[in-house]
Write an enzyme that holds these catalytic residues in place. Structure first.
Site, PDB file in Angstrom:
ATOM      1  N   CYS A  10     -18.709  42.962   7.601  1.00  0.00           N
ATOM      2  CA  CYS A  10     -17.195  43.250   7.962  1.00  0.00           C
ATOM      3  C   CYS A  10     -16.408  42.837   8.935  1.00  0.00           C
ATOM      4  O   CYS A  10     -16.988  42.417   9.812  1.00  0.00           O
ATOM      5  CB  CYS A  10     -17.406  44.949   8.308  1.00  0.00           C
ATOM      6  SG  CYS A  10     -16.050  45.582   8.500  1.00  0.00           S
TER       7      CYS A  10
ATOM      8  N   CYS B  70     -16.023  45.087  12.150  1.00  0.00           N
ATOM      9  CA  CYS B  70     -17.185  45.394  12.997  1.00  0.00           C
ATOM     10  C   CYS B  70     -18.263  44.686  12.992  1.00  0.00           C
ATOM     11  O   CYS B  70     -19.256  44.841  13.641  1.00  0.00           O
ATOM     12  CB  CYS B  70     -17.562  46.964  12.806  1.00  0.00           C
ATOM     13  SG  CYS B  70     -18.366  47.174  11.326  1.00  0.00           S
TER      14      CYS B  70
ATOM     15  N   LYS C 211      23.327  45.317 -10.876  1.00  0.00           N
ATOM     16  CA  LYS C 211      21.999  44.629 -10.670  1.00  0.00           C
ATOM     17  C   LYS C 211      21.243  45.807  -9.625  1.00  0.00           C
ATOM     18  O   LYS C 211      22.116  46.029  -8.650  1.00  0.00           O
ATOM     19  CB  LYS C 211      21.834  43.465 -10.364  1.00  0.00           C
ATOM     20  CG  LYS C 211      22.098  42.496 -11.490  1.00  0.00           C
ATOM     21  CD  LYS C 211      20.845  42.363 -12.446  1.00  0.00           C
ATOM     22  CE  LYS C 211      20.606  40.711 -12.949  1.00  0.00           C
ATOM     23  NZ  LYS C 211      19.589  40.810 -13.774  1.00  0.00           N
TER      24      LYS C 211
ATOM     25  N   CYS D 191     -17.831  48.460   3.994  1.00  0.00           N
ATOM     26  CA  CYS D 191     -18.629  48.297   5.181  1.00  0.00           C
ATOM     27  C   CYS D 191     -19.436  49.533   5.511  1.00  0.00           C
ATOM     28  O   CYS D 191     -19.204  50.466   5.192  1.00  0.00           O
ATOM     29  CB  CYS D 191     -17.493  48.392   6.119  1.00  0.00           C
ATOM     30  SG  CYS D 191     -18.256  48.468   8.140  1.00  0.00           S
TER      31      CYS D 191
ATOM     32  N   CYS E 262     -17.726  51.221  12.765  1.00  0.00           N
ATOM     33  CA  CYS E 262     -16.645  50.694  12.435  1.00  0.00           C
ATOM     34  C   CYS E 262     -15.370  51.090  13.089  1.00  0.00           C
ATOM     35  O   CYS E 262     -14.801  52.302  12.645  1.00  0.00           O
ATOM     36  CB  CYS E 262     -16.611  50.317  10.953  1.00  0.00           C
ATOM     37  SG  CYS E 262     -15.247  49.139  10.579  1.00  0.00           S
TER      38      CYS E 262
ATOM     39  N   TYR F 239      16.021  52.583 -27.175  1.00  0.00           N
ATOM     40  CA  TYR F 239      16.954  53.308 -26.878  1.00  0.00           C
ATOM     41  C   TYR F 239      18.340  52.752 -27.521  1.00  0.00           C
ATOM     42  O   TYR F 239      18.576  51.510 -27.467  1.00  0.00           O
ATOM     43  CB  TYR F 239      17.273  53.194 -25.384  1.00  0.00           C
ATOM     44  CG  TYR F 239      16.545  54.689 -24.893  1.00  0.00           C
ATOM     45  CD1 TYR F 239      16.301  55.778 -25.341  1.00  0.00           C
ATOM     46  CD2 TYR F 239      15.704  53.995 -23.767  1.00  0.00           C
ATOM     47  CE1 TYR F 239      15.504  56.752 -24.661  1.00  0.00           C
ATOM     48  CE2 TYR F 239      14.895  55.122 -23.055  1.00  0.00           C
ATOM     49  CZ  TYR F 239      14.776  56.417 -23.800  1.00  0.00           C
ATOM     50  OH  TYR F 239      13.796  57.333 -23.140  1.00  0.00           O
TER      51      TYR F 239
ATOM     52  N   GLU G 229      25.023  54.001 -17.838  1.00  0.00           N
ATOM     53  CA  GLU G 229      23.724  54.022 -18.274  1.00  0.00           C
ATOM     54  C   GLU G 229      22.794  53.281 -17.690  1.00  0.00           C
ATOM     55  O   GLU G 229      23.096  52.488 -16.697  1.00  0.00           O
ATOM     56  CB  GLU G 229      23.840  54.144 -19.938  1.00  0.00           C
ATOM     57  CG  GLU G 229      24.553  52.878 -20.289  1.00  0.00           C
ATOM     58  CD  GLU G 229      25.082  53.033 -21.725  1.00  0.00           C
ATOM     59  OE1 GLU G 229      24.824  51.917 -22.434  1.00  0.00           O
ATOM     60  OE2 GLU G 229      25.884  53.885 -21.955  1.00  0.00           O
TER      61      GLU G 229
ATOM     62  N   ASP H  46      15.427  46.526 -20.083  1.00  0.00           N
ATOM     63  CA  ASP H  46      14.836  45.261 -20.042  1.00  0.00           C
ATOM     64  C   ASP H  46      13.924  45.065 -21.091  1.00  0.00           C
ATOM     65  O   ASP H  46      12.562  44.971 -21.156  1.00  0.00           O
ATOM     66  CB  ASP H  46      14.007  44.931 -18.765  1.00  0.00           C
ATOM     67  CG  ASP H  46      14.032  43.665 -18.303  1.00  0.00           C
ATOM     68  OD1 ASP H  46      14.566  42.694 -18.891  1.00  0.00           O
ATOM     69  OD2 ASP H  46      13.205  43.461 -17.367  1.00  0.00           O
TER      70      ASP H  46
ATOM     71  N   LYS I 162      20.206  49.767 -17.566  1.00  0.00           N
ATOM     72  CA  LYS I 162      20.028  48.238 -18.029  1.00  0.00           C
ATOM     73  C   LYS I 162      18.835  48.303 -18.497  1.00  0.00           C
ATOM     74  O   LYS I 162      17.752  48.032 -17.795  1.00  0.00           O
ATOM     75  CB  LYS I 162      20.773  47.349 -17.292  1.00  0.00           C
ATOM     76  CG  LYS I 162      20.702  45.879 -18.118  1.00  0.00           C
ATOM     77  CD  LYS I 162      21.598  45.015 -17.325  1.00  0.00           C
ATOM     78  CE  LYS I 162      21.879  43.755 -18.233  1.00  0.00           C
ATOM     79  NZ  LYS I 162      20.399  43.164 -18.719  1.00  0.00           N
TER      80      LYS I 162
HETATM   81  S1  IVH Z   1      25.769  46.906 -24.133  1.00  0.00           S
HETATM   82  C1  IVH Z   1      29.368  44.830 -25.303  1.00  0.00           C
HETATM   83  N1  IVH Z   1      24.204  48.529 -22.743  1.00  0.00           N
HETATM   84  O1  IVH Z   1      21.813  43.717 -21.803  1.00  0.00           O
HETATM   85  C2  IVH Z   1      28.174  45.158 -24.686  1.00  0.00           C
HETATM   86  N2  IVH Z   1      23.555  46.143 -23.169  1.00  0.00           N
HETATM   87  O2  IVH Z   1      23.981  40.946 -21.806  1.00  0.00           O
HETATM   88  C3  IVH Z   1      26.923  44.868 -25.277  1.00  0.00           C
HETATM   89  N3  IVH Z   1      21.274  45.835 -22.424  1.00  0.00           N
HETATM   90  O3  IVH Z   1      21.397  41.568 -24.372  1.00  0.00           O
HETATM   91  C4  IVH Z   1      25.735  45.208 -24.712  1.00  0.00           C
HETATM   92  N4  IVH Z   1      20.762  47.835 -21.780  1.00  0.00           N
HETATM   93  O4  IVH Z   1      20.150  43.845 -24.626  1.00  0.00           O
HETATM   94  C5  IVH Z   1      24.408  47.220 -23.109  1.00  0.00           C
HETATM   95  N5  IVH Z   1      22.824  50.105 -21.944  1.00  0.00           N
HETATM   96  C6  IVH Z   1      23.082  48.791 -22.089  1.00  0.00           C
HETATM   97  C7  IVH Z   1      22.231  47.897 -22.113  1.00  0.00           C
HETATM   98  C8  IVH Z   1      22.220  46.578 -22.637  1.00  0.00           C
HETATM   99  C9  IVH Z   1      20.214  46.590 -21.624  1.00  0.00           C
HETATM  100  C10 IVH Z   1      20.734  44.433 -22.590  1.00  0.00           C
HETATM  101  C11 IVH Z   1      21.367  43.822 -24.170  1.00  0.00           C
HETATM  102  C12 IVH Z   1      22.105  42.608 -23.930  1.00  0.00           C
HETATM  103  C13 IVH Z   1      22.369  42.599 -22.434  1.00  0.00           C
HETATM  104  C14 IVH Z   1      23.676  42.051 -22.031  1.00  0.00           C
END
Ligand code: IVH
Length: 689
Positions: free
Chosen positions: A423, A426, A320, A441, A447, A229, A120, A124, A122
Site C-alpha cells: 500500500c 501505509c 454549444k 490494503c 492505514c 428523435y 430543443e 449527437d 442538439k
Molecule cells: S435542425 C435547417 N435540430 O445537427 C436545420 N438539427 O448541422 C436542420 N442536429 O446534421 C437541422 N439535433 O443532424 C436540427 N434539434 C436539432 C438537431 C439537429 C441535432 C444535427 C443534425 C445536423 C446537425 C446540424
C-alpha cells in the site's frame, strides 16, 4: 384460412403489434406481456409465410433486417438537408448574439417585441430523412452532402422507435427529419455484450449510431440498439403546415413519431439563456449525449423571411456546451487508497480542459479496467468529465501510441502488484483476489487512508459500543492527529477531548466513560470490531466460539480457519491476511496492553450448538424482546438470522405488524413462531418442533 380472412387478420396483427411497439419504444409504457407480444409476432410471421403476397413494407416482421446490400443506392433529396450554424461561445453571450442577428435581419428596432424561439436539444448522432407515403415508411436516407444521401431504408426499419406506419390521418407525402442516436445505457450494454463474446466494441455512442446505419448487413444493424428523435421536415404533399415549429413538433408527435420532451417555446434572448442553463443542469441525467442546444425561430413565416446563407438557415443556431470529452496524454499511472482500503488506479494526465474545468487526474476504476483499456504511460487517451462525476479515462487512441520511441511498449500492460507490491499510503500488503476484482490494503487498523472508517466501525454499537464516538468526533480526532489507530482511543485524556470544537466538558467525560466501559467486552465483539474484510458479526461469533481465544485465532492458517462452520476460502483468506499484516498485530497488541479484556476459553472446535444450521428471520415487533436481543439469543445457540425469507428459512419469528415476510413464510410453508413459542424453542431445543 381463405385469403380474404388472412389478409384481414394480417392487417389487424400489424396494427396491433405496431401499437405495442409505439407504446413500448416511444411512450416508454408496456402494454402487453412479452410472451403475448411474441405470440402475435409469430402469428403474423406464419401468415406472411403462408401468403407471401400479404407481406407489406410496413409489416413489423420486416424490422429484423433483410439481405446484405452490395452498396447503398443514392437518394436525391427533394428539399436539401441543411446544416446549422454553430455558436461556439458557450456563454450566454452566444445566445444574445444569435437573437441580435435575427432581429437585425428582420430589421426590428429595440422597441419591437421579443421573438419567440423553439428551443430543443442538439442530439449527437446521424441526421436521417424519413419519407412516409400515405402514412407508410417508404424510404430512409442519410444526409450525405445535403443534396444526395444514401438509401438506408433496410437498416432504419430495424430501429424500433421509428414507426413503419404513421397513426391517424397521414398526408400523401411527409418527409420527417431527425437524428438517429444510441443512448448511453444501450451503448454500455451493447459493449458489455460484445466484450463477453470477445468481439469488437464501439468507441462511443455517436460512432455506434453512424456505424450501424451505414452497415451494409441489416442483420448486423438490427443488433445495435438505436433511438430516434424527430426535429424537422423535408418535402410534404397534401399537408397543411402548422404555423410554428413548436406546433409542428406536436403534430409529428400526434402522428406517432418520437419527439424529445426536453423542448420549449421561449421568448427573446433571456428565454434562450434560461433554456441553455436549464438543459446544462439536466445534461448529465439525460440517457444520451448532447453537445449543445438548438434554437429555431418559432414562426415558420419568419423562418421563410429569414431564408438561408449558403447551406445554413439564418433562423437556427446550435449553441454549444463545453465538451465532456477531450484528448490528452498519460504521464504516469499511480493509485489512490480509499476509505475502505480499495485501491484505485489513477492516470496522471497532461492538464486538459474538459467539462468546464482543467483535469489532471482520471480514474481507471480498477486493475481489470486499466488492463482492458490497456492504458500505458505515454498513451494518448480520451478523458471524459460529465458534470460533477469523477473524470475517467474512456479509451486509448491506439493509432497514437508512440511506437517509434517505444515508450508505451517498454511500459507494457499496467500491473498493480508489480507497480505497488504494498500500500503506497501505509506500506501494508495488498489483498488481491484471483478474479481481478478490487485490490485492497490489508492494514485496516493502521492505514491513514482508512482511519476514519476503521474507527467508526470499531466504536459502533454492535462492535465495541462506544457511545458518543460518531462521525463528527472521529473526523476531528483524526484530522487533528489525536487518534491514529483504535488503540489511541484508550490513551485519550480529558484535555485532548475538551480542546476540540463544540465539546462540552460533560460530554467529554461521558465519552471517556464510554471508552472505559468498552474495555470489558466479548471476544466476538472484539473480532467484529477489527473490521476484517468479509467478517461480519455472525462470522465473528463463529470464529470466537470456534477458537475460544484470540491467540488461537491469530495463529490459525487458512486450513484451520476453514474448519469453522460457514467459513469458506474467501473469508479464511481475509482473516489470515489480516492477522499476517504486522501493522495490524501491533495495533492489537497495543489494544490488549490498554486493558481490553474478555472471557477467553478453550477452543470449542465444531461442537454442535442446539440451533446450529438453523436459519431464522425476524419480522414485526415482538412484545418484550428487541430485535437485537432476539438475534443475540439465536446466535448464542449457534443459529443464524437472515434478512429475507426463502426456502432455506427454518423459522420466521413474527411480531405485531409483520408484513410481506410473514406472507412469504406462509406461502412457502415455513414454520412461524410468536415470541412465546420462540422462547420455548430456545429452552427446549430444536427437538420439540
Ligand atoms: S435542425 C435547417 N435540430 O445537427 C436545420 N438539427 O448541422 C436542420 N442536429 O446534421 C437541422 N439535433 O443532424 C436540427 N434539434 C436539432 C438537431 C439537429 C441535432 C444535427 C443534425 C445536423 C446537425 C446540424
Amino acid at each position: 384460412m381463405p385469403l380474404r380472412d388472412a389478409a384481414a387478420r394480417a392487417e389487424t396483427l400489424r396494427r396491433e403489434i405496431e401499437r405495442h411497439n409505439h407504446a413500448y419504444y416511444v411512450l416508454d409504457a408496456r402494454t402487453i406481456p412479452d410472451a403475448e407480444y411474441d405470440r402475435l409476432f409469430r402469428e403474423l410471421q406464419a401468415l406472411e409465410a403462408a401468403h407471401p403476397e400479404l407481406l407489406t413494407p410496413d409489416s413489423p416482421t420486416q424490422r429484423v433486417g433483410g439481405k446484405p446490400l452490395p452498396a447503398f443506392a443514392p437518394v436525391r433529396h427533394v428539399v436539401p438537408m441543411l446544416s446549422i450554424r454553430t455558436e461556439t461561445d458557450t456563454e450566454p453571450t452566444g445566445a444574445r448574439a444569435f437573437d441580435a442577428r435575427v432581429r437585425r435581419e428582420l430589421e426590428l428596432n429595440e422597441g419591437d417585441p421579443a421573438i419567440d424561439y423553439a428551443a430543443e436539444l442538439k442530439f449527437d448522432g446521424l441526421a436521417i430523412n424519413l419519407r412516409y407515403e400515405n402514412g407508410v415508411l417508404a424510404q430512409a436516407a442519410t444526409r450525405g452532402d445535403g443534396e444526395t444521401g444514401e438509401d438506408v431504408t433496410q437498416n432504419i426499419r430495424t430501429v424500433r422507435r421509428i414507426p413503419l406506419r404513421l397513426t391517424g390521418n397521414a398526408p400523401q407525402v411527409l418527409e420527417v427529419r431527425g437524428e438517429v442516436f444510441m443512448s448511453r445505457p444501450d451503448f454500455e450494454r451493447y459493449n458489455e455484450k460484445q466484450r463477453a463474446l470477445g468481439r469488437a466494441t464501439l468507441v462511443n455512442p455517436r460512432n455506434g449510431a453512424a456505424g450501424s446505419i451505414r452497415q451494409l448487413d441489416p442483420a448486423m444493424a438490427s443488433e445495435r440498439p438505436l433511438s430516434f428523435y424527430a426535429y424537422g421536415l423535408g418535402e410534404t404533399r397534401g399537408w397543411t403546415l402548422p404555423e410554428t415549429h413548436g406546433s409542428l413538433l406536436d403534430a409529428l408527435k400526434t402522428l406517432g413519431l418520437p419527439v424529445c420532451e426536453h423542448r420549449a417555446v421561449v421568448r427573446g434572448a433571456d428565454g434562450l439563456i434560461a433554456f441553455h442553463a436549464r438543459i446544462s443542469k439536466a445534461r448529465d441525467a439525460l440517457p444520451f449525449d448532447i453537445d449543445g442546444v438548438v434554437y429555431k425561430v418559432n414562426s415558420l413565416a419568419l423562418q421563410q423571411r429569414l431564408g438561408f446563407v449558403t447551406r445554413e438557415p439564418r433562423w437556427a443556431v446550435a449553441h454549444k456546451y463545453p465538451a465532456e470529452e477531450a484528448l490528452t496524454t498519460v504521464e504516469a499511472i499511480d493509485v489512490q487508497v480509499g476509505r475502505t482500503g480499495a485501491i484505485t488506479p489513477v492516470a496522471r494526465l497532461a492538464p486538459v480542459f474538459v467539462g468546464g474545468v482543467t483535469v489532471t487526474n482520471a480514474t481507471l476504476h480498477n486493475e481489470a479496467e486499466a488492463r482492458r483499456k490497456d492504458v500505458r504511460v505515454g498513451d494518448t487517451v480520451i478523458v471524459r468529465r460529465a458534470g460533477d462525476v469523477v473524470p475517467e479515462v474512456v479509451s486509448v487512441v491506439m493509432e497514437r501510441r508512440p511506437m517509434k520511441d517505444l515508450v508505451a511498449e517498454l511500459h507494457g500492460p499496467w500491473e498493480l502488484l508489480k507497480e505497488y507490491p504494498v500500500c503506497p499510503v501505509c506500506g501494508s500488503s495488498i489483498e488481491k483476489p484471483e478474479d481481478m476484482a478490487i485490490a485492497r490494503c490489508t492494514g485496516g487498523l493502521f492505514c491513514p487512508a482508512q482511519r476514519k472508517q476503521a474507527l467508526l466501525h470499531f466504536a459502533s454499537r454492535r462492535a465495541m459500543d462506544i457511545e458518543g464516538l460518531g462521525d463528527k468526533l472521529v473526523e476531528q480526532l483524526v484530522d487533528n492527529a489525536i487518534v491514529k489507530t483504535p488503540a489511541d482511543l484508550y490513551t485519550l485524556g480529558m484535555s485532548a477531548l475538551a480542546n476540540l470544537e463544540r465539546m462540552a466538558e460533560k460530554s467529554a467525560a461521558n465519552i471517556l466513560a464510554a471508552i472505559e466501559m468498552s474495555k470489558t467486552t466479548t471476544l466476538a465483539r472484539f473480532i467484529f470490531a477489527l473490521g476484517i474484510r468479509n467478517v461480519g458479526e455472525a462470522t465473528a461469533k463463529d470464529l470466537a466460539r470456534h477458537f475460544g481465544n484470540l491467540d488461537a485465532l491469530m495463529s490459525a492458517d487458512v486450513e484451520r480457519l476453514q474448519q469453522v462452520p460457514d467459513v469458506g476460502p474467501v473469508v479464511a483468506a481475509s482473516v489470515a491476511r489480516f492477522f499476517a499484516e504486522p501493522h495490524n498485530r501491533t495495533v492489537i497488541a497495543e489494544l490488549r496492553q490498554a486493558g481490553l479484556r474478555w472471557e477467553e476459553g478453550e477452543p470449542q472446535g465444531t461442537v454442535a450448538s442446539p440451533l446450529a444450521g438453523k436459519t431464522f428471520v425476524l419480522t414485526g415487533a415482538l412484545p418484550t424482546l428487541t430485535r437485537d436481543e432476539a438475534k443475540d439469543m439465536i446466535e448464542a445457540l449457534g443459529g443464524k438470522v437472515a434478512g429475507s425469507v426463502s426456502k432455506k428459512t427454518d423459522y420466521v419469528v413474527a411480531g405485531a405488524e409483520a408484513g410481506s415476510k410473514l406472507d412469504k413464510a406462509q406461502a412457502l410453508g415455513v414454520s412461524i413462531l410468536d415470541e412465546i413459542q420462540f422462547k420455548e424453542l430456545l429452552k427446549g431445543g430444536v427437538a420439540s418442533q
